[in-house]
Scaffold this motif. Structure first.
Motif, short mmCIF file in Angstrom:
data_model
loop_
_atom_site.label_atom_id
_atom_site.label_comp_id
_atom_site.label_asym_id
_atom_site.label_seq_id
_atom_site.Cartn_x
_atom_site.Cartn_y
_atom_site.Cartn_z
N LYS A 116 -6.53 26.86 -1.26
CA LYS A 116 -6.29 26.36 -2.62
C LYS A 116 -6.65 24.87 -2.73
O LYS A 116 -7.24 24.44 -3.73
CB LYS A 116 -4.84 26.59 -3.02
CG LYS A 116 -4.51 26.17 -4.44
CD LYS A 116 -3.05 26.46 -4.76
CE LYS A 116 -2.70 26.02 -6.18
NZ LYS A 116 -1.26 26.26 -6.48
N ALA A 117 -6.29 24.10 -1.71
CA ALA A 117 -6.59 22.67 -1.72
C ALA A 117 -8.10 22.44 -1.73
O ALA A 117 -8.61 21.62 -2.51
CB ALA A 117 -5.94 21.99 -0.51
N LYS A 118 -8.82 23.15 -0.88
CA LYS A 118 -10.28 23.00 -0.83
C LYS A 118 -10.91 23.41 -2.16
O LYS A 118 -11.80 22.74 -2.69
CB LYS A 118 -10.86 23.85 0.29
CG LYS A 118 -10.46 23.43 1.70
CD LYS A 118 -11.10 22.13 2.10
CE LYS A 118 -10.85 21.81 3.56
NZ LYS A 118 -11.30 20.44 3.91
N LYS A 119 -10.45 24.52 -2.69
CA LYS A 119 -11.02 25.06 -3.94
C LYS A 119 -10.82 24.09 -5.10
O LYS A 119 -11.66 24.00 -6.01
CB LYS A 119 -10.39 26.41 -4.25
CG LYS A 119 -10.99 27.12 -5.46
CD LYS A 119 -10.39 28.52 -5.60
CE LYS A 119 -10.92 29.21 -6.84
NZ LYS A 119 -10.51 28.53 -8.08
N ALA A 120 -9.70 23.35 -5.11
CA ALA A 120 -9.40 22.42 -6.20
C ALA A 120 -10.51 21.38 -6.36
O ALA A 120 -10.77 20.91 -7.47
CB ALA A 120 -8.06 21.74 -5.95
N PHE A 121 -11.15 21.01 -5.26
CA PHE A 121 -12.25 20.05 -5.33
C PHE A 121 -13.38 20.59 -6.20
O PHE A 121 -13.92 19.90 -7.07
CB PHE A 121 -12.75 19.73 -3.92
CG PHE A 121 -14.01 18.93 -3.85
CD1 PHE A 121 -14.13 17.72 -4.53
CD2 PHE A 121 -15.10 19.38 -3.12
CE1 PHE A 121 -15.30 16.97 -4.47
CE2 PHE A 121 -16.27 18.64 -3.05
CZ PHE A 121 -16.37 17.44 -3.73
N PHE A 122 -13.75 21.85 -5.98
CA PHE A 122 -14.86 22.45 -6.73
C PHE A 122 -14.44 22.77 -8.17
O PHE A 122 -15.26 22.68 -9.09
CB PHE A 122 -15.36 23.69 -6.00
CG PHE A 122 -15.97 23.37 -4.67
CD1 PHE A 122 -17.28 22.94 -4.58
CD2 PHE A 122 -15.22 23.45 -3.51
CE1 PHE A 122 -17.84 22.60 -3.35
CE2 PHE A 122 -15.76 23.12 -2.28
CZ PHE A 122 -17.06 22.69 -2.20
N ASP A 123 -13.17 23.13 -8.35
CA ASP A 123 -12.67 23.38 -9.71
C ASP A 123 -12.81 22.13 -10.58
O ASP A 123 -12.96 22.23 -11.80
CB ASP A 123 -11.19 23.79 -9.67
CG ASP A 123 -10.99 25.17 -9.05
OD1 ASP A 123 -11.98 25.89 -8.83
OD2 ASP A 123 -9.82 25.52 -8.80
N MET A 172 -14.77 29.59 -3.27
CA MET A 172 -14.72 28.17 -3.66
C MET A 172 -15.35 27.92 -5.03
O MET A 172 -14.95 27.01 -5.74
CB MET A 172 -15.45 27.32 -2.61
CG MET A 172 -14.75 27.28 -1.28
SD MET A 172 -13.17 26.43 -1.34
CE MET A 172 -12.23 27.41 -0.17
N LEU A 173 -16.33 28.73 -5.38
CA LEU A 173 -17.08 28.49 -6.61
C LEU A 173 -16.63 29.35 -7.79
O LEU A 173 -17.23 29.30 -8.86
CB LEU A 173 -18.57 28.73 -6.36
CG LEU A 173 -19.21 27.98 -5.18
CD1 LEU A 173 -20.73 28.12 -5.24
CD2 LEU A 173 -18.81 26.52 -5.15
N GLN A 174 -15.57 30.12 -7.62
CA GLN A 174 -15.15 31.06 -8.66
C GLN A 174 -14.90 30.40 -10.00
O GLN A 174 -15.26 30.95 -11.05
CB GLN A 174 -13.88 31.80 -8.22
CG GLN A 174 -14.14 32.92 -7.23
CD GLN A 174 -12.85 33.58 -6.77
OE1 GLN A 174 -11.76 33.07 -6.99
NE2 GLN A 174 -12.97 34.72 -6.10
N VAL A 198 -24.90 26.80 -6.00
CA VAL A 198 -26.01 26.89 -5.05
C VAL A 198 -25.45 27.43 -3.73
O VAL A 198 -24.37 27.02 -3.30
CB VAL A 198 -26.65 25.51 -4.81
CG1 VAL A 198 -27.81 25.62 -3.83
CG2 VAL A 198 -27.13 24.90 -6.13
N SER A 199 -26.18 28.33 -3.08
CA SER A 199 -25.71 28.88 -1.81
C SER A 199 -26.73 28.63 -0.70
O SER A 199 -27.92 28.49 -0.95
CB SER A 199 -25.46 30.38 -1.93
OG SER A 199 -26.67 31.06 -2.28
N TYR A 200 -26.20 28.56 0.54
CA TYR A 200 -27.09 28.47 1.71
C TYR A 200 -26.57 29.40 2.79
O TYR A 200 -25.37 29.70 2.84
CB TYR A 200 -27.20 27.02 2.20
CG TYR A 200 -25.94 26.43 2.80
CD1 TYR A 200 -25.72 26.45 4.18
CD2 TYR A 200 -24.98 25.81 2.00
CE1 TYR A 200 -24.57 25.89 4.74
CE2 TYR A 200 -23.84 25.24 2.55
CZ TYR A 200 -23.64 25.28 3.92
OH TYR A 200 -22.51 24.73 4.47
#
Length: 485
Positions: A218-225, A245-247, A254-256
């Motif tokens: 959740k903490a990591k995802k908040a950055f992308f949100d 993360m990108l939801q 962009v994906s790699y």
């Protein structure tokens, strides 16, 4: 600057006193307050800044930003009530320093492993491409070639804005920074306008802080949100949480991937201890990096550079010239043919990646001897997992001290020993003294053997009971190899 101007973009719940007053600076540490400072009372993990409002006023603070206005107020002082002081600090600092992140392109890298490598390699790449560049990383803070040793992976909000102001003053067009989960959760990155974000991976770490893996995600995802629509969000499609993360991000997605379909792809064609041949986005390049995990990191660097509108040909040329980051799969050879690898791997997944890279290259006629410890005052649950990864992929394992901090090193090693399965007990030694552990590994190694020394990498100290003692794995290896610098 007047307080009125400083807070005009802040949601204030209540104001007591005049806003038509000077703001000479912003502080969250009452000891650093000067006349007319704005003191921000934060509720920290261990300390509540509201307890230091009176000392701050005593030092000259004219304005107090807080989540709770004191019942007993000091005459002549302005009080500004906000919902979250942590979030507000970064926004106030950004305003005070005239929004430095809006004057360059700031890209943040987050994830369990790879943050330092990706941020540092992007800095090096863009310097080679001819730009003025800033870097905020675990190892150092850099403005072009001026360097300051880092104190945190992601510094506090005030420090970040000061650093970025220095970058803008030096003409930097780009800033690459590591974004830790702690920094996201504590809102140290509030007030930064990001041009893009990179997700590397997420594995077992920091559960001492986040308590649950879901909380860590959740903490990591908040950055992308929080990224804006004009930014880009680059994710590792090889990680099962990469697309999670990108939801909810508004940024361009962009994906790699090194193993599946993605916007940017890479394949390892050849692997050696001195480098790899890669097919990156349809182009073959030789690099000085080793291991699939490094191929993934380089691909993230490439994807970011292209997303920042750089020339494909120039980027690939300069990537082939890049050197590995300090303490990341650094190799040292003895005169009699022993190979030591010093790596920062301090999580189960990072250790697994490094050992896998070794396994892909080794001939099977040699031993892999792994020296590994675990940090004190940190997530204890990963300790036996570190041991499991080491015993699975090594011929011999030496458990030792890392940075014990305030814990007893022998207790940490006991936690690690819990991960030894019965069939592997005869291949494991426990040697508390790290220097002795490395010496033992060198002594039992035969010409051609591989010694992995994991956990500290670039660090040149060992922290014991709050004191940092000089200790450098590379120096110790060279000493026992009989190599003079």
């Amino acid at each position: 600057m007047k307080v009125e101007e400083l807070i005009k973009n802040i949601d204030c719940l209540e104001v007591v006193g005049t806003l038509n007053r000077k703001a000479s600076g912003i502080e969250f540490d009452s000891r650093k307050v000067e006349k007319d400072s704005v003191f921000v009372a934060q509720r920290g993990v261990h300390v509540d800044g509201h307890n230091f409002i009176i000392p701050a006023i005593g030092k000259g603070a004219g304005t107090i930003v807080c989540e709770e206005i004191p019942s007993e107020r000091v005459s002549g002082v302005t009080y500004v009530k906000v919902e979250n002081s942590n979030s507000v600090l970064g926004k106030l600092a950004s305003a005070f320093y005239r929004f430095p992140s809006s004057k360059m392109k700031v890209v943040g890298a987050t994830g369990t492993n790879g943050k330092t490598s990706i941020a540092t390699l992007l800095f090096k790449l863009f310097r080679k491409l001819g730009y003025n560049v800033g870097l905020i990383s675990t190892i150092s803070y850099k403005i072009n070639e001026a360097e300051e040793t880092a104190s945190h992976t992601t510094p506090d909000a005030l420090k970040i804005q000061k650093l970025m102001t220095g970058m803008v003053d030096a003409g930097c067009e780009f800033c690459f920074m590591e974004v830790s989960s702690h920094a996201i959760h504590q809102q140290r990155i509030s007030g930064i306008e990001f041009a893009g974000g990179i997700f590397t991976n997420i594995t077992h770490d920091h559960l001492d802080y986040h308590k649950t893996f879901a909380g860590y995600i959740k903490a990591k995802k908040a950055f992308f949100d929080g990224l804006l629509p004009n930014a880009f969000a680059i994710t590792n499609a090889d990680d099962k949480n990469g697309l999670v993360m990108l939801q909810n991000t508004s940024a361009k997605k962009v994906s790699y991937s090194v193993g599946r379909m993605a916007d940017f792809r890479c394949k390892v064609l050849e692997s050696h201890f001195d480098g790899m041949l890669l097919n990156m986005d349809g182009h073959e390049i030789w690099t000085r990096f080793v291991g699939r995990f490094n191929a993934s990191n380089l691909l993230a660097v490439y994807a970011t550079a292209i997303s920042l509108e750089q020339s494909t040909e120039e980027v690939l040329t300069e990537i082939s010239n890049l050197q590995p980051v300090a303490g990341r799969f650094e190799t040292i050879r003895s005169t009699d043919g022993k190979l030591a690898i010093v790596d920062y791997a301090h999580t189960p997944d990072a250790l697994k990646n490094v050992l896998q890279a070794i396994s892909e290259i080794r001939s099977r006629n040699e031993q892999v001897i792994t020296v590994v410890g675990a940090g004190g005052d940190r997530d204890k649950t990963k300790r036996p997992e570190m041991t499991q990864e080491a015993t699975l992929a090594s011929d011999k394992v030496i458990l030792t001290s890392d940075n014990p901090r305030t814990e007893n090193p022998s207790d940490i090693i006991k936690d690690m020993e819990a991960g030894i399965e019965a069939q592997y007990k005869n291949k494991v030694l426990s040697i508390e003294n790290r220097k002795e552990a490395i010496k033992t590994a060198v002594m039992i190694a035969q010409p051609g053997d591989i010694i992995l020394i994991a956990g500290k990498g670039h660090e040149n100290y060992q922290e014991i009971n709050g004191v940092k003692h000089h200790f450098d794995d590379k120096e110790v290896v060279k000493e026992f190899f009989g190599i003079e610098d």
